[in-house]
Scaffold this active site. Structure first.
Site, PDB file in Angstrom:
ATOM      1  N   GLY A  11       0.986  -1.287  -0.101  1.00  0.00           N
ATOM      2  CA  GLY A  11       0.399  -0.182  -0.093  1.00  0.00           C
ATOM      3  C   GLY A  11       0.937   1.544   0.122  1.00  0.00           C
ATOM      4  CB  CYS A 149      -3.655  11.952   6.563  1.00  0.00           C
ATOM      5  SG  CYS A 149      -5.332  11.261   6.201  1.00  0.00           S
ATOM      6  CG  ASN A 318      -1.490  12.389   2.252  1.00  0.00           C
ATOM      7  OD1 ASN A 318      -1.387  13.040   1.332  1.00  0.00           O
ATOM      8  ND2 ASN A 318      -2.548  11.045   1.570  1.00  0.00           N
TER       9      ASN A 318
END
Length: 351
Positions: A11, A149, A318
């Site tokens: 990811g 985030c 983020n």
């Protein structure tokens, strides 16, 4: 060396963790975990890591506890919940980047994460929060749940108002804008380039789960309070970076001078929170492009006298301060290292 493992290596947050750990002087990446990509080289999944000496992705086995000192879970919340139940009492330190354990209240959790099952005992074992606010609790923690985030930016924005100035905020409204990496790598039609490019997409206009974790966390703080905290979230056409605009309507009178001095005082000892004046640079700040690639969060507080509100703007990357960088920051504190170790990269501007 501190032996580190990352599950969810394929990811975006996992890739960022791998990049940061690879450059960390005190962390050695010894394990990369995944299921669908088991057996693959990590540079197949993250081309930027081409020359790094990294382990091959493999399934999470029962021998993992003997191989690592800290395990980072960069996995979806349902997967993190299952892995934590399996590994919590076996690995020395487990740091979860998902939302599986962020919200303590079970009813609230079920509302925002209906597919994530966890036990009450396991929830109670996790320490949650932004490292700047809970550093003393991280030092001895074995289970750490990091904020989302948006939640990181919101908490950094609101904490000085509630915890330092002691303001009562009956109403807080948050506007959040994030780049496409905030949605991860899931294939959705709305994220395809013809729809995403140039867009300002209101994907969560009447509520966001990150607001729930912030409200719960700050409700445990004193001396101030927050009544209602609501959020609208928008996707914009950038890849990295987010900006939150918190509009707080305080019950007490407060001045611009008091606000700015409170933020400077509150974050004086915190390396990664930069309190900015809105007009101090070539471009108005905070702006996500001024923090990209770094673990910094830029924050500005403004007093809207005519509107009777306090406006707090916060920008961060983020994938770094909102995910992988914050995870490394928490690990540094946990293992008694300088908080900034391996995270001293300056922002990349322009990006």
């Amino acid at each position: 060396m501190i032996r580190a493992g990352v599950v969810g290596a394929s990811g975006l947050a996992g890739g960022e963790l791998i990049r940061l750990i690879s450059g960390h002087p005190d962390l050695e990446l010894v394990f990369l975990g995944g299921s669908s990509n088991a057996g693959r080289r990590i540079d197949e999944l993250h081309p930027g890591l081409r020359l790094a000496r990294l382990p091959t992705v493999e399934p999470v086995g029962d021998d993992l506890a003997d191989r690592i000192d800290v395990l980072f879970l960069a996995t979806p919340a349902p997967v993190s919940a299952r892995l934590a139940a399996r590994l919590a009492n076996r690995v020395p330190v487990l740091i979860d980047l998902s939302g599986a354990f962020r919200i303590r209240d079970q009813r609230n959790h079920e509302h925002w994460y209906p597919k994530v099952e966890r036990t009450e005992d396991l929830v109670d074992g996790f320490v949650y929060g932004v490292p700047e606010l809970i550093g003393d609790r991280l030092a001895e923690a074995s289970l750490i749940s990091l904020p989302g985030c948006f939640a990181t930016a919101m908490t950094i924005s609101l904490a000085p108002l509630v915890l330092d100035l002691g303001l009562d905020l009956p109403t807080v409204v948050v506007d959040g804008k994030t780049g496409s990496s905030g949605g991860g790598l899931q294939l959705r039609s709305a994220n395809l380039h013809p729809y995403r490019s140039g867009a300002i997409a209101p994907y969560a206009p009447v509520g966001h789960r990150h607001a729930a974790e912030v409200a719960e966390f700050l409700a445990r703080g004193k001396p101030g309070s927050i009544g209602s905290l609501s959020m609208s979230a928008y996707g914009v056409s950038t890849v990295r970076g987010l900006l939150t605009s918190c509009y707080a309507f305080p019950a007490q009178e407060v001045s611009q001078r008091e606000l700015h001095r409170a933020f400077l005082r509150f974050y004086k000892a915190n390396r990664f929170v930069r309190v900015r004046r809105h007009t101090e640079t070539l471009i108005p700040v905070p702006d996500p492009q001024a923090v990209l690639g770094s673990n910094y969060c830029d924050v500005t507080v403004l007093h809207d006298e005519e509107g009777g509100r306090v406006v707090v703007l916060a920008a961060l990357d983020n994938l770094v301060k909102g995910a992988g960088g914050q995870a490394i920051q928490a690990a540094n504190i946990r293992f008694g290292l300088p908080e900034e170790r391996g995270l001293e990269q300056l922002p990349v501007v322009p990006a």
